[in-house]
Scaffold this motif. Structure first.
Motif, PDB file in Angstrom:
ATOM      1  N   SER A 271       0.818  -1.207   0.000  1.00  0.00           N
ATOM      2  CA  SER A 271       0.000   0.000   0.000  1.00  0.00           C
ATOM      3  C   SER A 271       0.853   1.259   0.000  1.00  0.00           C
ATOM      4  O   SER A 271       2.025   1.246   0.381  1.00  0.00           O
ATOM      5  CB  SER A 271      -0.898  -0.014   1.255  1.00  0.00           C
ATOM      6  N   ARG A 272       0.248   2.366  -0.385  1.00  0.00           N
ATOM      7  CA  ARG A 272       0.946   3.652  -0.269  1.00  0.00           C
ATOM      8  C   ARG A 272       1.055   4.080   1.193  1.00  0.00           C
ATOM      9  O   ARG A 272       1.759   5.038   1.515  1.00  0.00           O
ATOM     10  CB  ARG A 272       0.222   4.722  -1.084  1.00  0.00           C
ATOM     11  N   ARG A 273       0.380   3.346   2.083  1.00  0.00           N
ATOM     12  CA  ARG A 273       0.444   3.614   3.524  1.00  0.00           C
ATOM     13  C   ARG A 273       1.422   2.672   4.226  1.00  0.00           C
ATOM     14  O   ARG A 273       1.290   2.416   5.415  1.00  0.00           O
ATOM     15  CB  ARG A 273      -0.953   3.470   4.139  1.00  0.00           C
ATOM     16  N   ARG A 274       2.395   2.160   3.511  1.00  0.00           N
ATOM     17  CA  ARG A 274       3.333   1.180   4.072  1.00  0.00           C
ATOM     18  C   ARG A 274       3.969   1.652   5.373  1.00  0.00           C
ATOM     19  O   ARG A 274       4.290   0.848   6.264  1.00  0.00           O
ATOM     20  CB  ARG A 274       4.433   0.889   3.039  1.00  0.00           C
ATOM     21  N   ALA A 275       4.124   2.955   5.568  1.00  0.00           N
ATOM     22  CA  ALA A 275       4.776   3.486   6.773  1.00  0.00           C
ATOM     23  C   ALA A 275       4.029   3.114   8.048  1.00  0.00           C
ATOM     24  O   ALA A 275       4.622   3.132   9.133  1.00  0.00           O
ATOM     25  CB  ALA A 275       4.915   5.004   6.672  1.00  0.00           C
ATOM     26  N   ARG A 276       2.749   2.776   7.939  1.00  0.00           N
ATOM     27  CA  ARG A 276       2.001   2.392   9.139  1.00  0.00           C
ATOM     28  C   ARG A 276       2.492   1.073   9.728  1.00  0.00           C
ATOM     29  O   ARG A 276       2.147   0.731  10.863  1.00  0.00           O
ATOM     30  CB  ARG A 276       0.500   2.305   8.815  1.00  0.00           C
ATOM     31  N   LEU A 277       3.273   0.326   8.952  1.00  0.00           N
ATOM     32  CA  LEU A 277       3.860  -0.925   9.455  1.00  0.00           C
ATOM     33  C   LEU A 277       5.317  -0.751   9.867  1.00  0.00           C
ATOM     34  O   LEU A 277       5.995  -1.752  10.143  1.00  0.00           O
ATOM     35  CB  LEU A 277       3.757  -2.021   8.394  1.00  0.00           C
ATOM     36  N   ASP A 278       5.810   0.457   9.918  1.00  0.00           N
ATOM     37  CA  ASP A 278       7.211   0.659  10.324  1.00  0.00           C
ATOM     38  C   ASP A 278       7.471  -0.004  11.669  1.00  0.00           C
ATOM     39  O   ASP A 278       6.678   0.137  12.615  1.00  0.00           O
ATOM     40  CB  ASP A 278       7.524   2.151  10.409  1.00  0.00           C
ATOM     41  N   GLY A 279       8.564  -0.727  11.751  1.00  0.00           N
ATOM     42  CA  GLY A 279       8.912  -1.477  12.951  1.00  0.00           C
ATOM     43  C   GLY A 279       8.664  -2.960  12.798  1.00  0.00           C
ATOM     44  O   GLY A 279       9.232  -3.766  13.544  1.00  0.00           O
ATOM     45  N   ILE A 280       7.863  -3.358  11.805  1.00  0.00           N
ATOM     46  CA  ILE A 280       7.555  -4.771  11.622  1.00  0.00           C
ATOM     47  C   ILE A 280       8.802  -5.555  11.231  1.00  0.00           C
ATOM     48  O   ILE A 280       8.906  -6.758  11.486  1.00  0.00           O
ATOM     49  CB  ILE A 280       6.442  -4.946  10.565  1.00  0.00           C
ATOM     50  N   GLU A 281       9.780  -4.860  10.644  1.00  0.00           N
ATOM     51  CA  GLU A 281      11.015  -5.530  10.224  1.00  0.00           C
ATOM     52  C   GLU A 281      11.839  -6.030  11.409  1.00  0.00           C
ATOM     53  O   GLU A 281      12.730  -6.860  11.249  1.00  0.00           O
ATOM     54  CB  GLU A 281      11.861  -4.580   9.366  1.00  0.00           C
TER      55      GLU A 281
END
Length: 479
Positions: A271-281
């Motif tokens: 999604s273009r909202r990928r930043a909402r998953l920041d930290g999942i890495e």
């Protein structure tokens, strides 16, 4: 009876029969005007009970005719724009095409000699997903039946990595809004009832990391072992995303396995909202359900881990299936990584989807439903008849009909519950229900890009009408 076996001599019969079935379903889809007929179990059960399974009909045509009456006519159709209830998505045609292929070939994805290229396709898709998560080359994973199985396997790996001799000292921390499969998995893994420690949520229904930090410290002080923290990226009820960077930092501090249940929120990976998953890495493991936000048919899910070596905890060798000699010969298989043995080639659906539509195409569809939820939230906030629980982070709206002239919360609870049931019985729309702080709320789970703001507004009016009718009749009888 051999004439019904699919093989080289019956290929033409297969083509005709499958075509007839596809045409039957296509006609049903084209003629569907509402998501459900409203039929009740009491109405449908006698027809099923009357079927004599020991007396076959003799032809596929007759069986399809019967199936239309027993199932197709009254099925709940997720493709309809006014199906707004659960985490069920309309499916994309490339994935349905893959279903036809994988069912007919019937590969089993446990070993190379049962799947050949299927093994490599699944491995390639796991690698692709791991890259989207932000993992490095050591990552690995396996397709599963769904989020519950993925969560179970993740906690199995966490339990084994904790290396505790006494399972009674193990603790799993998760938000009070997380999926019930966390508690179920703990029970299946032999952990005591007190092993799962619920962490309260903030107003946005996200795990409160201040409380998590306090509970982790208390766990260590009491001599217990913080086995895992399960963070949620898209809770079932609210679509809320826990603060992943802060949780990851706490897990690193306490040496605790971090599992992220992104069964719902995995659509953000494209999604273009990928930043909402920041930290999942930073997670040790991640659950993804492609059959939720990648618009895939059930089932299509996976568990992906940052360090593929941890999957060894699910590995058992059998001389008839995956002997150690095969591993030494570097023959690839997926059964060494899986809780299942025989397993469908579900990965083919995602493969076909990506090869036809591309990741951006899937992401665009998911962004559309998130956009829709934001518009729906504005509609609800502007309507004084409704109380909205939380601003959506994904595509879920949780709200409650609250008329200005009624003050009894219990009566309002019953009105909302009645409205949902009456709407379902009418077949005009399907919505879900839940509770917030002990009160009855209604829920829209928006996963259909064909749904519009006008659909949302129309369903809200239907709910308000049903609830108002209930309240009116109840007050008349009371007086």
């Amino acid at each position: 009876m051999r004439s019904h076996l699919l093989n080289d001599t019956t290929a033409e019969q297969y083509r005709r029969t499958a075509t007839a079935a596809v045409e039957r379903v296509a006609a049903q889809l084209a003629s569907t005007t509402r998501p459900f007929t409203g039929i009740s179990p009491q109405e449908l059960s006698p027809a099923l009970a009357a079927v004599d399974l020991d007396r076959p009909l003799g032809s596929s045509g007759a069986a399809l005719d019967e199936l239309e009456t027993l199932y197709l006519r009254d099925a709940v159709y997720f493709h309809h724009p006014r199906y707004l209830a659960h985490l069920n998505c309309p499916v994309v045609i490339p994935a349905v095409t893959a279903e036809a292929v994988l069912s007919a070939v019937n590969s089993s994805l446990d070993t190379w000699d049962q799947s050949a290229g299927g093994t490599l396709i699944e491995q390639r898709l796991v690698d692709w997903t791991a890259g989207r998560i932000g993992y490095g080359p050591a990552a690995d994973g396996v397709f599963t039946s769904g989020g519950s199985q993925s969560n179970l396997q993740a906690l199995l790996l966490a339990r084994e990595e904790a290396k505790a001799q006494d399972p009674s000292v193990l603790r799993v921390f998760t938000s009070e809004c997380s999926h019930f499969s966390v508690q179920k998995s703990a029970k299946l893994l032999g952990l005591p009832p007190e092993a799962v420690v619920p962490i309260p949520c903030d107003r946005e229904k996200r795990m409160r990391t201040v409380v998590l930090a306090r509970e982790l410290e208390r766990c260590r002080a009491e001599g217990a072992v913080p086995m895992a923290v399960v963070a949620t990226a898209g809770t079932t009820d609210f679509g809320s995303i826990d603060p992943l960077p802060e949780i990851a930092a706490l897990c690193a501090q306490y040496g605790t396995w971090l599992h992220v249940d992104a069964a719902y929120g995995c659509g953000l990976l494209v999604s273009r909202r990928r930043a909402r998953l920041d930290g999942i890495e930073h997670a040790d493991s991640v659950t993804v359900d492609y059959h939720k936000s990648f618009f895939q048919p059930v089932s299509s899910s996976a568990l992906v881990v940052r360090d593929g070596a941890t999957l060894r905890h699910a590995t058992y060798h059998a001389d008839y299936l995956n002997p150690r000699s095969a591993a030494e010969a570097r023959i690839p298989n997926q059964v060494d990584k899986s809780l299942q043995t025989t397993r469908r080639f579900d990965a083919l659906k995602l493969w076909m989807t990506l090869r036809v539509m591309g990741a951006d195409g899937v992401g665009q569809l998911f962004d559309e439903v998130v956009d829709l939820a934001e518009e729906g939230w504005k509609l609800l906030v502007a309507d004084p008849r409704f109380d909205v629980a939380v601003e959506p982070q994904l595509s879920t709206l949780v709200f409650r009909f609250v008329p200005s002239d009624i003050t009894g919360p219990a009566l309002i609870d019953r009105a909302n519950q009645y409205a949902r049931k009456a709407l379902f019985a009418s077949g005009e729309a399907v919505v879900a229900g839940t509770t917030v702080n002990g009160r009855a709320y209604l829920k829209f789970t928006l996963l259909n890009p064909e749904t519009t703001v006008d659909d949302i507004a129309a369903v809200l009016e239907l709910l308000a009408d049903h609830a108002g009718q209930y309240l009116g009749e109840t007050l008349v009888h009371a007086s």
